[in-house]
Enzyme design. Structure first.
Site, PDB file in Angstrom:
ATOM      1  N   SER A 140       0.902  -1.240  -0.028  1.00 28.44           N
ATOM      2  CA  SER A 140       0.053   0.083   0.027  1.00 28.44           C
ATOM      3  C   SER A 140       1.055   1.268  -0.022  1.00 28.44           C
ATOM      4  O   SER A 140       1.752   1.359  -1.041  1.00 28.44           O
ATOM      5  CB  SER A 140      -0.908  -0.125   1.165  1.00 28.44           C
TER       6      SER A 140
ATOM      7  N   GLU B  20      -9.199  -5.292  -4.215  1.00 26.24           N
ATOM      8  CA  GLU B  20      -8.600  -4.563  -3.159  1.00 26.24           C
ATOM      9  C   GLU B  20      -9.618  -3.505  -2.264  1.00 26.24           C
ATOM     10  O   GLU B  20      -9.570  -3.666  -1.126  1.00 26.24           O
ATOM     11  CB  GLU B  20      -7.558  -3.612  -4.104  1.00 26.24           C
TER      12      GLU B  20
ATOM     13  N   HIS C 218      -7.703  -5.774   0.006  1.00 20.20           N
ATOM     14  CA  HIS C 218      -6.450  -4.971   0.369  1.00 20.20           C
ATOM     15  C   HIS C 218      -6.133  -5.410   1.512  1.00 20.20           C
ATOM     16  O   HIS C 218      -6.791  -5.636   2.677  1.00 20.20           O
ATOM     17  CB  HIS C 218      -7.066  -3.369   0.409  1.00 20.20           C
TER      18      HIS C 218
END
Length: 509
Positions: A189, A317, A413
């Protein structure tokens, strides 16, 4: 290894003593720079002062000042307190300098406003043990301290902290049994966005030879946009947007200013465009100096030609954010239309998405376009740019669904973090595996992640073919024992985004 000599290491600044822990030697909280307070506040990191005697490296350094967030609620260690935010931690199978093991340096994510290496989910013991590698984790400044563009301060101070930590690795890691000539940076990320930034930064050149970017965010700010956001930060604080003025605010109180702005960013849709719905007013700034251009532009021009890259993303995600916001299955047609207009590429993006995914529900379309814009396409395009610039890249997609919430989270995610580190019950893993135990498929995926990532750190080969613009071969991580390598699975989305450059986000007015 468990002798006093094996636990004590001399760094350039002084001696440190670690602990023997289940076949490893672990050092926590070693400073790599001076505390960035007082005259050093909002400045580039300064070399750490030497110390006398031996420093006990038993506890993580304090987290950099930050907002409360999901990670905080899920068990981040908040002690000790203090100003020594800029520290590193080392997990090593042994401290013999002749060992020259590969070194893996972890950069955490957290929307550029959260994160701390003391988070239990980043416990690197399993990774270090499985791959016989040295793992280093580092703290860097986040939020206003690290990323706000302020008059009187260098841009991207959080990235400069990362460079300083990598310089510490170069200068000291041999004493911990690592090879300074075989360093891999890896992050997820905002950590992957940091890795991508480091690939484009002249100051980071030569400090690592391999890079792993997990779920790269496509958000990089133009200097004009970052300055405008800083003006609003100043207004929120009742101060000028300068380093001198904001230095009057205690570092621990300043994150509340950014948090208040985050809560009302939708008021700035007409000025900040795509940034406004992200509720994070922080990203790396393409300032022309610290970060000369976007990572995609840099790699396409050959900036990463001498660095081997492993990049990838998770299939679903954005579903994590829908789940955290209690929005799963609740997105209206109006919200979907607005998201398509905001994020789909090109003037006809909304129609193109609807035609490409004709059977998608409003929630699925809403999720799909934001998954593509924020993580999937930036990650795929990073590999593409690397190859275009004459470098080598490998690509993956994680498709195995998290078992928590009855499987509703999909391959969302952050799922790659507990799978990679084997920390299933910590931080986000507590949600992703909530109430399910750890399935055998998850443990098999952890073994695969750890073998691929440490193998890549050792040889540059994660165990599947390199990516190229013709075959676009991608490793699909789906829980199956047999390796599945096939052309990039998200071809429909890739075609929709073909030709999009992922520029630095502009100030609209």
């Amino acid at each position: 290894m468990t002798s006093a000599e094996g636990l004590e290491v001399r760094t350039a600044a002084g001696a440190v003593r670690g602990r023997a822990e289940d076949g490893l030697v672990v050092f926590r909280g070693i400073p790599f720079a001076e505390p960035p307070v007082g005259e050093a506040r909002f400045q580039a990191p300064r070399p750490v002062r030497s110390w006398e005697g031996t420093r006990e490296a038993y506890a993580f350094g304090p987290p950099p000042p930050q907002e409360a967030g999901f990670q905080g609620r899920a068990g981040v260690v908040e002690t000790p307190t203090g100003d020594d935010w800029l520290t590193v931690n080392v997990w090593t199978p042994g401290t013999d300098p002749a060992a020259r093991r590969p070194v893996m340096v972890w950069i955490y994510g957290g929307a550029y406003k959260l994160g701390h290496t003391g988070s239990p989910g980043y416990d690197a013991q399993h990774l270090a043990r499985a791959g016989d590698v040295v793992v280093v984790t580092l703290n860097y400044r986040v939020g206003i301290e690290g990323f706000a563009l302020l008059e009187g301060a260098p841009a991207n101070r959080g990235l400069l902290d990362q460079v300083a930590a990598l310089e510490w690795v170069r200068d000291n890691i041999t004493a911990f049994g690592g090879d300074p000539g075989q360093v891999t940076v890896f992050g997820e990320s905002a950590g992957a966005g940091s890795v991508a930034s480091l690939l484009a930064m002249e100051s980071a050149r030569g400090l690592f030879g391999r890079a792993v970017a997990q779920s790269v965010p496509g958000t990089y700010f133009s200097a004009e946009l970052a300055r405008d956001i800083a003006v609003e930060i100043g207004k929120e604080a009742g101060l000028a947007p300068t380093a001198a003025a904001l230095s009057a605010v205690d570092p621990r109180e300043l994150p509340a200013v950014g948090e208040r702005l985050s809560l009302r960013m939708r008021e700035y849709d007409d000025r900040w465009g795509q940034v406004a719905p992200t509720v994070t007013p922080f990203s790396p700034v393409v300032d022309g100096e610290v970060l000369p251009c976007t990572p995609w532009e840099a790699l396409a021009a050959g900036a990463g030609r001498d660095v081997e890259l492993l990049a990838g993303h998770n299939r679903d995600e954005y579903r994590l954010f829908l789940a955290l916001g209690d929005q799963l299955g609740r997105i209206t047609e109006e919200q979907t239309a607005a998201a398509l207009r905001m994020f789909a590429p090109g003037p006809d993006g909304e129609r193109a998405y609807r035609e490409a995914f004709p059977d998608a529900t409003p929630t699925e379309l809403y999720e799909r376009v934001q998954t593509d814009w924020l993580f999937n396409m930036p990650s795929q395009r990073l590999a593409e740019a690397q190859v275009a610039g004459g470098g080598r890249a490998h690509l993956y997609e994680l498709t195995w669904p998290a078992p928590g919430l009855g499987g509703a989270l999909g391959a969302c995610h952050g799922l790659d973090i507990p799978l990679l580190f084997g920390t299933y019950d910590a931080d986000l893993g507590a949600l992703l595996f909530a109430g399910t135990g750890v399935p055998d498929e998850a443990r098999a995926l952890t073994a695969l992640f750890q073998s691929a990532w440490t193998g890549f750190a050792r040889t540059g080969d994660p165990g599947w073919p390199a990516y190229d613009a013709e075959g676009r071969l991608t490793r699909v991580l789906d829980g199956a024992v047999a390796a599945e390598v096939r052309p990039y699975p998200e071809e429909v989305s890739r075609r929709l985004w073909e030709g999009y450059e992922f520029p630095a986000l502009p100030l609209l007015k």
